[in-house]
Design a protein around this motif. Sequence first.
Motif, mmCIF file in Angstrom:
data_model
loop_
_atom_site.group_PDB
_atom_site.id
_atom_site.type_symbol
_atom_site.label_atom_id
_atom_site.label_comp_id
_atom_site.label_asym_id
_atom_site.label_seq_id
_atom_site.Cartn_x
_atom_site.Cartn_y
_atom_site.Cartn_z
ATOM 1 N N LYS A 87 -57.390 -11.623 38.196
ATOM 2 C CA LYS A 87 -57.751 -10.246 37.870
ATOM 3 C C LYS A 87 -58.041 -10.173 36.373
ATOM 4 C CE LYS A 87 -55.987 -5.697 38.968
ATOM 5 N NZ LYS A 87 -54.844 -4.952 39.492
ATOM 6 N N LEU A 88 -59.103 -9.461 35.986
ATOM 7 C CA LEU A 88 -59.470 -9.280 34.583
ATOM 8 C C LEU A 88 -59.312 -7.822 34.195
ATOM 9 C CD1 LEU A 88 -62.812 -11.294 34.433
ATOM 10 C CD2 LEU A 88 -60.579 -12.041 33.620
ATOM 11 N N ASN A 89 -58.849 -7.603 32.986
ATOM 12 C CA ASN A 89 -58.786 -6.250 32.426
ATOM 13 C C ASN A 89 -59.402 -6.296 31.039
ATOM 14 O OD1 ASN A 89 -57.293 -4.839 34.474
ATOM 15 N ND2 ASN A 89 -55.543 -6.083 33.879
ATOM 16 N N PHE A 90 -60.259 -5.333 30.732
ATOM 17 C CA PHE A 90 -60.835 -5.255 29.394
ATOM 18 C C PHE A 90 -61.258 -3.828 29.110
ATOM 19 C CE2 PHE A 90 -63.926 -6.809 32.435
ATOM 20 C CZ PHE A 90 -65.024 -5.996 32.260
ATOM 21 N N PHE B 199 -70.433 -4.057 41.087
ATOM 22 C CA PHE B 199 -71.595 -4.236 40.222
ATOM 23 C C PHE B 199 -71.301 -5.256 39.132
ATOM 24 C CE2 PHE B 199 -74.178 -2.906 36.519
ATOM 25 C CZ PHE B 199 -75.443 -3.039 37.077
ATOM 26 N N ILE B 200 -70.151 -5.106 38.455
ATOM 27 C CA ILE B 200 -69.786 -6.028 37.377
ATOM 28 C C ILE B 200 -69.565 -7.429 37.935
ATOM 29 C CG2 ILE B 200 -68.005 -6.580 35.672
ATOM 30 C CD1 ILE B 200 -67.801 -3.543 35.151
ATOM 31 N N ARG B 201 -68.960 -7.534 39.113
ATOM 32 C CA ARG B 201 -68.750 -8.845 39.737
ATOM 33 C C ARG B 201 -70.090 -9.545 39.935
ATOM 34 N NH1 ARG B 201 -66.395 -7.071 43.849
ATOM 35 N NH2 ARG B 201 -64.339 -6.994 42.904
ATOM 36 N N GLN B 202 -71.098 -8.806 40.415
ATOM 37 C CA GLN B 202 -72.414 -9.414 40.627
ATOM 38 C C GLN B 202 -73.070 -9.797 39.303
ATOM 39 O OE1 GLN B 202 -75.079 -7.716 43.466
ATOM 40 N NE2 GLN B 202 -73.440 -7.265 44.918
ATOM 41 N N LEU B 203 -72.875 -8.985 38.265
ATOM 42 C CA LEU B 203 -73.416 -9.338 36.952
ATOM 43 C C LEU B 203 -72.784 -10.619 36.428
ATOM 44 C CD1 LEU B 203 -73.571 -5.863 35.166
ATOM 45 C CD2 LEU B 203 -75.472 -7.207 36.073
ATOM 46 N N LEU B 204 -71.473 -10.770 36.624
ATOM 47 C CA LEU B 204 -70.788 -11.985 36.183
ATOM 48 C C LEU B 204 -71.245 -13.198 36.980
ATOM 49 C CD1 LEU B 204 -67.201 -10.549 35.628
ATOM 50 C CD2 LEU B 204 -68.853 -11.246 33.873
#
Length: 99
Positions: A3-6, A30-35
């Motif tokens: 898990k990431l937090n930022f 969305f962010i997962r797909q960008l990564l």
Amino acid sequence: MPKLNFRLDESLHAALMRRALGANLSLSGFIRQLLEQAVDERKRYVFSSQDEILATSIQILSIVATSVGEQSPSALEQGMAQARIILAERGLLGGEDIP
């Protein structure tokens, strides 16, 4: 699963939310797909087909708006006002564009 937090500044968060809504994804999805795209060796843009559809739609609507504006400026003004309301409801306008 790790898990990431930022933290993000407000403008970046708002822009990401608009793009996620436009792609019909949660912010996390969305962010997962960008990564995933960032580490993809092929380096292709994940949402390119949606962008192509959007670009074509904008071109078509621009032609229609020009034609309507030449025939009836008041009809164009009404249509644009209704479009701004619909876009604002979907989070697709920036703060300065919201009616």
